[in-house]
Write a protein that holds these residues in place. Structure first.
Motif, PDB file in Angstrom:
ATOM      1  N   PRO A   1      -4.822 -15.294 -10.105  1.00 45.14           N
ATOM      2  CA  PRO A   1      -3.761 -16.200 -10.564  1.00 45.14           C
ATOM      3  C   PRO A   1      -2.630 -16.345  -9.544  1.00 45.14           C
ATOM      4  N   GLY A   2      -2.898 -15.947  -8.299  1.00 43.93           N
ATOM      5  CA  GLY A   2      -1.879 -16.019  -7.255  1.00 43.93           C
ATOM      6  C   GLY A   2      -1.338 -14.662  -6.865  1.00 43.93           C
ATOM      7  N   TYR A   3      -2.175 -13.614  -6.984  1.00 49.69           N
ATOM      8  CA  TYR A   3      -1.732 -12.263  -6.663  1.00 49.69           C
ATOM      9  C   TYR A   3      -1.195 -12.155  -5.240  1.00 49.69           C
ATOM     10  N   GLY A   4      -1.846 -12.827  -4.295  1.00 47.77           N
ATOM     11  CA  GLY A   4      -1.447 -12.700  -2.892  1.00 47.77           C
ATOM     12  C   GLY A   4      -0.052 -13.230  -2.626  1.00 47.77           C
ATOM     13  N   PHE A   5       0.348 -14.279  -3.336  1.00 48.58           N
ATOM     14  CA  PHE A   5       1.686 -14.832  -3.165  1.00 48.58           C
ATOM     15  C   PHE A   5       2.716 -14.039  -3.977  1.00 48.58           C
ATOM     16  N   THR A   6       2.328 -13.651  -5.195  1.00 54.01           N
ATOM     17  CA  THR A   6       3.243 -12.860  -6.014  1.00 54.01           C
ATOM     18  C   THR A   6       3.554 -11.520  -5.358  1.00 54.01           C
ATOM     19  N   ALA A   7       2.587 -10.976  -4.604  1.00 49.29           N
ATOM     20  CA  ALA A   7       2.797  -9.686  -3.942  1.00 49.29           C
ATOM     21  C   ALA A   7       3.917  -9.757  -2.910  1.00 49.29           C
ATOM     22  N   ILE A   8       4.228 -10.942  -2.404  1.00 50.07           N
ATOM     23  CA  ILE A   8       5.371 -11.082  -1.494  1.00 50.07           C
ATOM     24  C   ILE A   8       6.655 -10.739  -2.246  1.00 50.07           C
ATOM     25  N   ILE A   9       6.773 -11.249  -3.484  1.00 50.42           N
ATOM     26  CA  ILE A   9       7.933 -10.911  -4.312  1.00 50.42           C
ATOM     27  C   ILE A   9       7.942  -9.420  -4.606  1.00 50.42           C
ATOM     28  N   VAL A  10       6.770  -8.866  -4.901  1.00 52.22           N
ATOM     29  CA  VAL A  10       6.659  -7.432  -5.190  1.00 52.22           C
ATOM     30  C   VAL A  10       7.175  -6.605  -4.017  1.00 52.22           C
ATOM     31  N   ALA A  11       6.780  -6.995  -2.800  1.00 51.55           N
ATOM     32  CA  ALA A  11       7.183  -6.242  -1.609  1.00 51.55           C
ATOM     33  C   ALA A  11       8.696  -6.242  -1.437  1.00 51.55           C
ATOM     34  N   PHE A  12       9.324  -7.397  -1.611  1.00 51.33           N
ATOM     35  CA  PHE A  12      10.774  -7.475  -1.407  1.00 51.33           C
ATOM     36  C   PHE A  12      11.547  -6.873  -2.566  1.00 51.33           C
ATOM     37  N   LEU A  13      11.044  -7.023  -3.785  1.00 46.68           N
ATOM     38  CA  LEU A  13      11.718  -6.394  -4.917  1.00 46.68           C
ATOM     39  C   LEU A  13      11.663  -4.873  -4.791  1.00 46.68           C
ATOM     40  N   GLY A  14      10.594  -4.356  -4.195  1.00 48.40           N
ATOM     41  CA  GLY A  14      10.480  -2.924  -3.950  1.00 48.40           C
ATOM     42  C   GLY A  14      11.170  -2.463  -2.691  1.00 48.40           C
ATOM     43  N   ARG A  15      11.972  -3.329  -2.068  1.00 51.54           N
ATOM     44  CA  ARG A  15      12.747  -3.008  -0.860  1.00 51.54           C
ATOM     45  C   ARG A  15      11.852  -2.615   0.300  1.00 51.54           C
ATOM     46  N   LEU A  16      10.622  -3.149   0.317  1.00 47.18           N
ATOM     47  CA  LEU A  16       9.644  -2.839   1.371  1.00 47.18           C
ATOM     48  C   LEU A  16       9.368  -1.337   1.459  1.00 47.18           C
ATOM     49  N   ASN A  17       9.601  -0.648   0.360  1.00 48.83           N
ATOM     50  CA  ASN A  17       9.316   0.779   0.256  1.00 48.83           C
ATOM     51  C   ASN A  17       8.068   0.942  -0.607  1.00 48.83           C
ATOM     52  N   PRO A  18       7.012   1.584  -0.099  1.00 51.55           N
ATOM     53  CA  PRO A  18       5.765   1.679  -0.882  1.00 51.55           C
ATOM     54  C   PRO A  18       5.943   2.267  -2.271  1.00 51.55           C
ATOM     55  N   LEU A  19       6.826   3.257  -2.426  1.00 50.63           N
ATOM     56  CA  LEU A  19       7.040   3.826  -3.752  1.00 50.63           C
ATOM     57  C   LEU A  19       7.793   2.851  -4.651  1.00 50.63           C
ATOM     58  N   GLY A  20       8.745   2.123  -4.083  1.00 51.79           N
ATOM     59  CA  GLY A  20       9.445   1.096  -4.855  1.00 51.79           C
ATOM     60  C   GLY A  20       8.520  -0.033  -5.266  1.00 51.79           C
ATOM     61  N   ILE A  21       7.494  -0.281  -4.459  1.00 52.24           N
ATOM     62  CA  ILE A  21       6.548  -1.358  -4.749  1.00 52.24           C
ATOM     63  C   ILE A  21       5.708  -1.026  -5.977  1.00 52.24           C
ATOM     64  N   ILE A  22       5.485   0.260  -6.247  1.00 54.05           N
ATOM     65  CA  ILE A  22       4.771   0.629  -7.479  1.00 54.05           C
ATOM     66  C   ILE A  22       5.538   0.114  -8.692  1.00 54.05           C
ATOM     67  N   ALA A  23       6.846   0.367  -8.718  1.00 52.39           N
ATOM     68  CA  ALA A  23       7.672  -0.084  -9.844  1.00 52.39           C
ATOM     69  C   ALA A  23       7.749  -1.605  -9.906  1.00 52.39           C
ATOM     70  N   SER A  24       7.971  -2.243  -8.765  1.00 54.69           N
ATOM     71  CA  SER A  24       8.086  -3.703  -8.779  1.00 54.69           C
ATOM     72  C   SER A  24       6.754  -4.364  -9.122  1.00 54.69           C
ATOM     73  N   GLY A  25       5.644  -3.740  -8.721  1.00 57.12           N
ATOM     74  CA  GLY A  25       4.338  -4.287  -9.086  1.00 57.12           C
ATOM     75  C   GLY A  25       4.130  -4.283 -10.594  1.00 57.12           C
ATOM     76  N   LEU A  26       4.581  -3.222 -11.256  1.00 52.52           N
ATOM     77  CA  LEU A  26       4.482  -3.165 -12.716  1.00 52.52           C
ATOM     78  C   LEU A  26       5.367  -4.224 -13.370  1.00 52.52           C
ATOM     79  N   VAL A  27       6.558  -4.451 -12.803  1.00 56.51           N
ATOM     80  CA  VAL A  27       7.469  -5.468 -13.350  1.00 56.51           C
ATOM     81  C   VAL A  27       6.854  -6.860 -13.236  1.00 56.51           C
ATOM     82  N   LEU A  28       6.304  -7.177 -12.076  1.00 58.73           N
ATOM     83  CA  LEU A  28       5.721  -8.511 -11.896  1.00 58.73           C
ATOM     84  C   LEU A  28       4.447  -8.663 -12.703  1.00 58.73           C
ATOM     85  N   ALA A  29       3.689  -7.573 -12.861  1.00 57.86           N
ATOM     86  CA  ALA A  29       2.503  -7.637 -13.720  1.00 57.86           C
ATOM     87  C   ALA A  29       2.907  -7.944 -15.155  1.00 57.86           C
TER      88      ALA A  29
END
Length: 362
Positions: free
Chosen positions: A278-306
């Motif tokens: 459904p557009g995971y590759g584009f939404t993941a850009i938002i996930v990366a920036f919402l997580g402050r480009l920190n891999p651990l922060g991206i776990i939390a932001s990935g759950l929010v966008l999901a």
């Protein structure tokens, strides 16, 4: 009159930490306004969107299913962006990873072996990495802008997938539906728990996030990523190669996107069809920036966008709104994340013709 941005001498650490939370709060406020304009009860709509999907065990499994590709792709993109290489084509790498990883179950449906699933995952990663290698090659060899090339390759991948499932890979027993045969049992990614559909892709995502966090925090390669991302000239003085970093970051992000693609096809769908994302590759850009480009922060932001995907589906049934509202939420979130970061690092100045600059406190 023109607007200028002037870098602040000092950046507030407090606001830097709170920026994603502030962006999320602003998104909720403007989302409530949007629901009000649509004639819906704002509080009730937000409840349906963000609380109701978390009340059942099965919906938590669905949340993990949707978060897994976002986290996998997002952590790969974070390495790219921190190294100042802008991979915008993760959606295409996701698609090619799904295609290459599906070669074995589609072409050899009678092969039953415990080796088939590991080989599928490896082939998916290789396919995604090679597809991400195309913009890397064009950038390092011809100085081509990787934003444009990686983005255009998305549409080639999607059209290739559509051609495959409507042509050579179409199931002859599928009543003319554009999809492949269902994967054999050995080619299906197993579930983590018996209580729901969540499969091992979520575990892959958590492991990848922790591994890349460790790399960025404690390893020389992570230091190299940070130095070259902040100053290529400083990186050259340190003996780092910007050309090799282009290859490293693009191949890594492509491999993780490819792993997300084959995991989605194998674990969630069970066959290949024209639409696998459904557009995971584009939404993941938002996930990366919402997580402050920190891999651990991206776990939390990935759950929010999901959660926005799940909420969008729930809102369609409960209050009768379009599924496009979830895209609006994601767009608002990206806008406010970037806006907050911009205002944290820069001051806005209004420069009038023939006058001195007027600083706007922001």
């Amino acid at each position: 009159m023109r607007i200028e941005l002037e870098r602040r001498a000092r950046v507030s650490r407090l606001f830097s930490v709170l920026s994603p939370l502030l962006a999320l709060a602003l998104t909720l406020v403007f989302g409530a306004v949007m629901f009000w304009l649509l004639g819906k009860n704002p509080l009730g709509a937000l409840y349906v969107y963000f609380i109701e999907p978390l009340r059942e065990v099965w919906s938590l499994h669905e949340l993990a299913i949707k978060a897994a590709p976002l986290i996998l792709i997002g952590v790969g993109l974070s390495v790219c962006y921190r190294s100042n290489n802008w991979n915008i084509g993760a959606e295409g790498q996701f698609t090619i990873g799904a295609i290459t990883g599906s070669i074995l179950p589609v072409m050899y449906p009678d092969w039953h072996s415990p080796m088939i699933l590991p080989l599928m995952l490896v082939m998916g990663m290789v396919g995604g990495a090679l597809y991400a290698g195309l913009p890397a090659l064009l950038k390092t060899r011809f100085n081509t802008n990787e934003i444009l090339t990686s983005l255009m390759l998305v549409y080639i991948a999607q059209l290739y997938l559509d051609w495959l499932v409507r042509g050579p890979w179409r199931d002859p027993q599928g009543y003319n539906f554009p999809q492949t045969k269902s994967f054999q049992v050995e080619a299906v990614l197993p579930e983590i728990l018996s209580s729901g559909r969540a499969h091992w892709a979520f575990v892959f995502a958590i492991v990848a996030a922790v591994a890349l966090w460790f790399m960025m925090r404690f390893m020389l390669k992570g230091f190299e990523v940070s130095v070259l991302g902040q100053s290529e000239r400083a990186g050259r003085f340190a003996g780092f190669s910007a050309r090799r970093m282009v290859w490293f970051s693009m191949l890594l992000s492509g491999a993780l996107a490819g792993l997300a693609g084959i995991s989605e096809v194998s674990g969630s769908i069970g066959h290949v069809q024209p639409t696998i994302s459904p557009g995971y590759g584009f939404t993941a850009i938002i996930v990366a920036f919402l997580g402050r480009l920190n891999p651990l922060g991206i776990i939390a932001s990935g759950l929010v966008l999901a959660l926005t995907y799940l909420g969008g589906e729930a809102a369609q049934l409960s209050i009768g709104i379009s599924d496009k509202v979830s895209r609006v939420f994601q767009g608002l979130l990206l806008f406010f994340v970037l806006s907050c970061d911009t205002l944290i690092h820069y001051r806005i100045r209004l420069v009038l013709a023939g006058t001195r600059a007027v600083e706007v406190k922001a």
